[in-house]
Design a protein around this motif. Structure first.
Motif, mmCIF file in Angstrom:
data_model
loop_
_atom_site.group_PDB
_atom_site.id
_atom_site.type_symbol
_atom_site.label_atom_id
_atom_site.label_comp_id
_atom_site.label_asym_id
_atom_site.label_seq_id
_atom_site.Cartn_x
_atom_site.Cartn_y
_atom_site.Cartn_z
ATOM 1 N N ALA A 47 108.483 -41.433 121.961
ATOM 2 C CA ALA A 47 107.152 -41.227 122.536
ATOM 3 C C ALA A 47 106.845 -39.740 122.665
ATOM 4 C CB ALA A 47 107.055 -41.922 123.896
ATOM 5 N N GLN B 296 98.254 -41.308 123.454
ATOM 6 C CA GLN B 296 98.272 -42.663 124.009
ATOM 7 C C GLN B 296 99.340 -42.761 125.095
ATOM 8 O OE1 GLN B 296 98.655 -44.940 120.257
ATOM 9 N NE2 GLN B 296 96.587 -45.699 120.647
ATOM 10 N N SER B 297 99.106 -43.628 126.058
ATOM 11 C CA SER B 297 100.006 -43.765 127.202
ATOM 12 C C SER B 297 101.069 -44.812 126.924
ATOM 13 C CB SER B 297 99.226 -44.126 128.466
ATOM 14 O OG SER B 297 98.429 -45.277 128.270
ATOM 15 N N VAL B 298 102.281 -44.534 127.427
ATOM 16 C CA VAL B 298 103.438 -45.385 127.182
ATOM 17 C C VAL B 298 104.166 -45.623 128.494
ATOM 18 C CG1 VAL B 298 105.762 -45.388 126.168
ATOM 19 C CG2 VAL B 298 103.792 -44.748 124.768
ATOM 20 N N ASP C 58 98.623 -47.885 127.334
ATOM 21 C CA ASP C 58 98.245 -48.344 125.993
ATOM 22 C C ASP C 58 99.356 -49.208 125.397
ATOM 23 O OD1 ASP C 58 95.672 -47.013 125.689
ATOM 24 O OD2 ASP C 58 96.810 -45.147 125.608
ATOM 25 N N PHE C 59 100.618 -48.834 125.701
ATOM 26 C CA PHE C 59 101.776 -49.598 125.223
ATOM 27 C C PHE C 59 102.801 -49.695 126.345
ATOM 28 C CE2 PHE C 59 99.866 -47.658 121.506
ATOM 29 C CZ PHE C 59 99.781 -48.716 120.617
ATOM 30 N N VAL D 127 102.656 -45.850 118.059
ATOM 31 C CA VAL D 127 102.038 -45.039 119.104
ATOM 32 C C VAL D 127 101.541 -43.727 118.515
ATOM 33 C CG1 VAL D 127 102.439 -43.861 121.306
ATOM 34 C CG2 VAL D 127 103.508 -46.084 120.860
ATOM 35 N N GLN D 128 100.355 -43.321 118.949
ATOM 36 C CA GLN D 128 99.719 -42.105 118.449
ATOM 37 C C GLN D 128 99.618 -41.052 119.550
ATOM 38 O OE1 GLN D 128 98.720 -41.840 115.052
ATOM 39 N NE2 GLN D 128 99.916 -43.750 115.012
ATOM 40 N N ALA E 259 105.005 -50.421 117.329
ATOM 41 C CA ALA E 259 103.775 -50.144 118.066
ATOM 42 C C ALA E 259 102.893 -49.128 117.353
ATOM 43 C CB ALA E 259 104.117 -49.656 119.475
ATOM 44 N N ALA F 244 102.907 -38.746 122.900
ATOM 45 C CA ALA F 244 102.268 -39.701 123.808
ATOM 46 C C ALA F 244 102.113 -39.055 125.182
ATOM 47 C CB ALA F 244 103.118 -40.963 123.917
ATOM 48 N N VAL G 189 108.735 -47.754 119.183
ATOM 49 C CA VAL G 189 107.602 -46.858 119.458
ATOM 50 C C VAL G 189 106.964 -46.382 118.160
ATOM 51 C CG1 VAL G 189 106.985 -44.591 120.400
ATOM 52 C CG2 VAL G 189 108.491 -46.122 121.694
#
Length: 362
Positions: free
Chosen positions: A186, A168-170, A245-246, A164-165, A162, A191, A158
């Motif tokens: 996350a 953003q959806s995980v 998103d991920f 992830v910011q 990836a 996230a 994560v």
């Protein structure tokens, strides 16, 4: 001088019970470190190794905590008495001037047991210095053993693979020790939403403790449809957007490896690219991916090995997350076994009895 040890040996014949043997750990070579261990993780990937055909006995395990009892003459980053973690990813591969060596161990009957990079199903181990990471001595020595694989693999996927910011959806498929670590990461990066996907309601409820905002039981509903519904919205021009998103596969079976691509967010031509599917679990079969979905929606399908982590850099960060309450390792470790209970531990893992992560305590 050599060090007495008890190690778990996986016999050459597939299907035979694992056995615990007394061995002598030799004095360390120039680049080796001997570690007396506190605890070791019991990783699902080792089930694949146990069931794989082999031509010699093997010794498994690749995440642990311990204390240095001896070091080779070329080892400078740790000394006797230092608390360390043993892992399977080189601690500083970017600056390494040599390839780390594996270790083979002579058993009492004279046969040679093979290892991969390191072995931690033992009360004492010896490893190349690249697999030994110095840690501060203030942390707990039992539950932190799982940082060396489960946490690094899931959280790193994560945080690093990836990237992830916030906002953003995980979606995380499979919420064992690796998946729960991914969910925790996350949460750390804020996230939203964080969707846990599994076949067990108890595990989905457990995932909420680590930061999941939604749970999807894939035995009762189509997880792709559920993820799309939970993430559905429109862009400024009114075009529909749906999917995570991920999407992370923390299992590695064919079905989930194929589900994460359609679960990832769709793209909008001329406006935005699609989401990213990340393979974290160890694959055991080939897969078929929808190349049209990959192309038309400009999605990405990435592999993540060891969470793209560098242990020298990252283990301190994960220990800080634990100390600050962002990574609940006390809850993540749900079963504890002694070394003589290794067959019970493997059976419990294989039969789905381990909600989070199991450890061996020495």
């Amino acid at each position: 001088m050599p060090t007495d040890a008890r190690v778990v040996v996986v016999p050459e014949t597939t299907g035979d019970p694992l056995r615990v043997e007394a061995v002598r750990i030799p004095d360390p070579g120039p680049y080796q470190v001997v570690v007396k261990q506190y605890a070791s993780g019991v990783c699902h990937s080792q089930l694949h190794q146990i069931h794989r055909p082999r031509t010699s006995p093997v010794i498994l395990g690749h995440e642990s905590t311990g204390v240095v009892v001896a070091r080779g003459r070329e080892v400078t980053h740790v000394k006797e008495g230092d608390d360390v973690m043993v892992t399977w990813v080189p601690r500083d591969g970017e600056h390494a001037s040599r390839r780390p060596d594996g270790v083979d161990l002579q058993l009492a009957d004279g046969s040679i047991a093979k290892t991969t990079s390191s072995f931690t199903w033992a009360d004492v181990t010896v490893a190349d210095e690249q697999y030994v990471v110095r840690t501060p001595g203030s942390h707990k020595k039992d539950v932190t053993a799982v940082i060396g694989c489960a946490v690094m693999t899931g959280a790193g996927a994560v945080y690093y693979t990836a990237g992830v910011q916030k906002g953003q959806s995980v979606a995380v498929f499979g919420v064992g020790g690796v998946g729960l670590s991914a969910i925790a990461a996350a949460k750390v990066v804020d996230a939203d939403p964080v969707i846990a996907v599994d076949l067990d309601d108890e595990k989905l409820a457990f995932a909420m403790k680590f930061g999941a905002t939604h749970g999807v039981n894939a035995s009762r509903v189509d997880p792709i449809a559920a993820i799309r519904e939970l993430t559905r919205k429109t862009d400024g021009a009114g075009a529909p957007i749906f999917g995570a998103d991920f999407a992370f596969d923390c299992i590695g079976v064919r079905k989930t490896m194929e589900q994460i691509l359609p679960a990832a967010r769709n793209g909008v031509l001329g406006s935005r690219t699609g989401g990213t599917a990340v393979l974290v679990g160890v694959p055991t079969t080939p897969v078929e991916l929808d190349a049209r979905d990959l192309l038309i929606n400009e999605k990405k399908y990435l592999g993540s090995i060891g969470g793209s982590c560098r242990p020298d850099r990252d283990f301190a960060m994960f220990l800080r997350w634990y100390a600050e309450g962002d990574l609940d390792l006390d809850a993540l470790v749900t079963r504890r076994f002694k070394i003589d209970e290794i067959n019970e531990a493997v059976h419990a893992l294989e039969s789905g009895q381990i909600t989070g992560r199991a450890i061996l305590e020495f």
